[in-house]
Scaffold this motif. Structure first.
Motif, mmCIF file in Angstrom:
data_model
loop_
_atom_site.group_PDB
_atom_site.id
_atom_site.type_symbol
_atom_site.label_atom_id
_atom_site.label_comp_id
_atom_site.label_asym_id
_atom_site.label_seq_id
_atom_site.Cartn_x
_atom_site.Cartn_y
_atom_site.Cartn_z
ATOM 1 N N GLN A 2 0.828 -1.212 0.000
ATOM 2 C CA GLN A 2 0.000 0.000 0.000
ATOM 3 C C GLN A 2 0.861 1.260 0.000
ATOM 4 O O GLN A 2 0.543 2.241 -0.680
ATOM 5 N N ASN B 139 -2.339 1.158 11.662
ATOM 6 C CA ASN B 139 -3.503 0.957 12.525
ATOM 7 C C ASN B 139 -4.154 -0.396 12.252
ATOM 8 O O ASN B 139 -4.648 -0.649 11.151
ATOM 9 N N LEU C 193 -6.031 -4.761 8.555
ATOM 10 C CA LEU C 193 -5.271 -3.530 8.495
ATOM 11 C C LEU C 193 -6.260 -2.411 8.179
ATOM 12 O O LEU C 193 -6.852 -2.384 7.113
ATOM 13 N N GLU C 194 -6.460 -1.533 9.154
ATOM 14 C CA GLU C 194 -7.461 -0.476 8.981
ATOM 15 C C GLU C 194 -6.912 0.633 8.090
ATOM 16 O O GLU C 194 -7.538 1.037 7.127
ATOM 17 N N SER C 195 -5.710 1.135 8.455
ATOM 18 C CA SER C 195 -5.117 2.214 7.657
ATOM 19 C C SER C 195 -3.633 2.324 7.955
ATOM 20 O O SER C 195 -3.135 1.753 8.932
ATOM 21 N N ILE C 196 -2.942 3.083 7.108
ATOM 22 C CA ILE C 196 -1.549 3.407 7.406
ATOM 23 C C ILE C 196 -1.388 4.930 7.262
ATOM 24 O O ILE C 196 -2.125 5.571 6.514
ATOM 25 N N GLU C 197 -0.447 5.480 8.039
ATOM 26 C CA GLU C 197 -0.162 6.899 7.914
ATOM 27 C C GLU C 197 1.247 7.043 7.348
ATOM 28 O O GLU C 197 2.197 6.492 7.896
ATOM 29 N N VAL C 198 1.326 7.733 6.204
ATOM 30 C CA VAL C 198 2.615 7.768 5.490
ATOM 31 C C VAL C 198 3.064 9.200 5.209
ATOM 32 O O VAL C 198 2.263 10.144 5.309
#
Ligand SMILES: Nc1nc2c(ncn2[C@@H]2O[C@H](COP(=O)(O)OP(=O)(O)O)[C@@H](O)[C@H]2O)c(=O)[nH]1
Ligand SMILES: [Mg+2]
Ligand SMILES: [Zn+2]
Lengths: 216, 113
Positions: free
Chosen positions: B17, B30, B107-112
């Motif tokens: 992702q 998250n 996997l709910e989300s990632i912060e990039v």
């Protein structure tokens, strides 16, 4: 920047399992994933099933083991195709390992594929292999509290075999409350009481298997 | 032990992702984990530190939303948290329920960046 993903962590395994399922279906193979703690009777059940269906159903076996090939050798003596997968310390089989095994078995001449997973009630519950049914073996000496300790496994099982019922006179095991606990969270489950050692009531399991096979 | 396999799958998904988004670095991951999965937060963190080295996600913080096991009674329709050794409906004592939450592993989300 936040990126929403919302994907199952085991999505990759699920996709590989689906590919296995298609491979099995295209060869008309019905696959059963056998799950239990070590020593509950997976290998004994495979042997009893082979004996009972000899000449009737063509069986193949995948033996998952952490490192040894003892079970595969015992089963090989029965004259059925058997493939050993060593997980090299891993605590479960995954769809990728199963794929390799499937490609090394004569699928065209197998109707029923019995897969002995690694003896463990936690991890194999999460990893689909592409099987048609999950069958959990729980044995009398393990005690009747297992459904509470390993709910996911009991929740996902299509059938639960209570093995070693020949030991019931010697050990405390409340079959009724055990069965009720499983049914509470898994209404569709089939529960059988068997003894692989004496052959007692094995026929009920075999009949169920034959019905599943006929629906294939 | 299955935490290693789960952590590896999670890292693969995160990197896929992040790369798709052209990210330089993953700051936070998250996760939503159901209690029934038996996945232990500390184990995932332990393996993650180890296997994420040298990847875009090596500095990422892991945040876990743990979901308790919830059931709905098929007899009286009430919902409740399912606790160990307590598999009867607390409202009607029925033994016929459906699991409505607790199996999550996503996997709910990632912060990039
Ligand atoms: N008393 C009794 N012993 C059994 C029965 N089924 C298996 N066993 C024994 O339990 C042990 C473990 O069985 P095995 O099939 O190797 O279990 P696995 O580890 O799940 O493959 C062996 O010593 C078997 O002989 C049974 O129905 N009754
Ligand atoms: Mg065995
Ligand atoms: Zn109720």
């Amino acid at each position: 920047m936040k990126i929403k993903v919302l994907k199952d962590i085991l999505d990759a395994n699920e996709q590989l399992a689906e590919r296995n399922r298609q491979l099995l279906d295209s060869n008309s193979v019905f696959a059963v994933n056998l799950l239990s703690s070590p020593g509950a009777g997976k290998t004994s059940l495979i042997l009893a099933t082979i004996k009972s269906l000899k000449g009737e159903i063509k069986i193949g076996v995948i033996e998952g083991d952490v490192s040894s090939s003892l079970d595969a050798e015992v089963i090989g003596k029965e004259g059925v195709p058997v493939l050993q997968i060593n997980t090299g310390g891993g605590c479960h089989l995954d769809a990728n390992m199963a794929y390799t095994a499937l490609n090394n078995l004569p699928l065209k001449s197998i109707e029923l594929l019995l897969i002995e997973n690694v003896g463990n009630l936690i991890c194999p519950a999460e990893f689909a292999l592409g099987e048609h049914k999950k069958v959990l073996i729980s044995s009398i000496p393990e005690g009747d509290d297992k459904p509470f300790k390993y709910p996911l496994m009991f929740h996902k099982a299509d059938a639960v075999l209570i093995n070693k019922i020949d030991l019931l006179p010697y050990l405390k095991f409340d079959i009724q409350s055990f069965s009720q606990a499983i049914k509470a969270m898994n209404q569709a489950v089939e529960i059988f009481q068997i003894s692989c050692a004496t052959g007692q009531r094995i026929q009920e399991w075999i009949s169920w298997l034959l019905i599943q096979l006929s629906k294939r | 032990m299955h935490e290693l396999a789960i952590t590896q799958s999670m890292l693969d998904l995160v990197l896929e992702q992040a790369e798709k988004a052209g990210a330089m670095e993953v700051g936070r991951i998250n996760l939503v984990i159901g209690e029934m999965s038996g996945v232990v937060e500390e184990c995932v963190k332990f393996y993650f530190d180890f296997i994420s080295k040298g990847t875009l996600a090596e500095k990422a913080a892991l945040s876990f939303l743990m979901v308790p096991t919830m059931a709905r009674c098929r007899d009286c329709n009430e919902s409740f948290e399912l606790k160990e050794f307590d598999w009867a409906c607390p409202y009607c004592q029925g033994n016929n329920m459906e699991i409505v939450a607790g199996k999550e592993l996503f996997l709910e989300s990632i912060e990039v960046e």
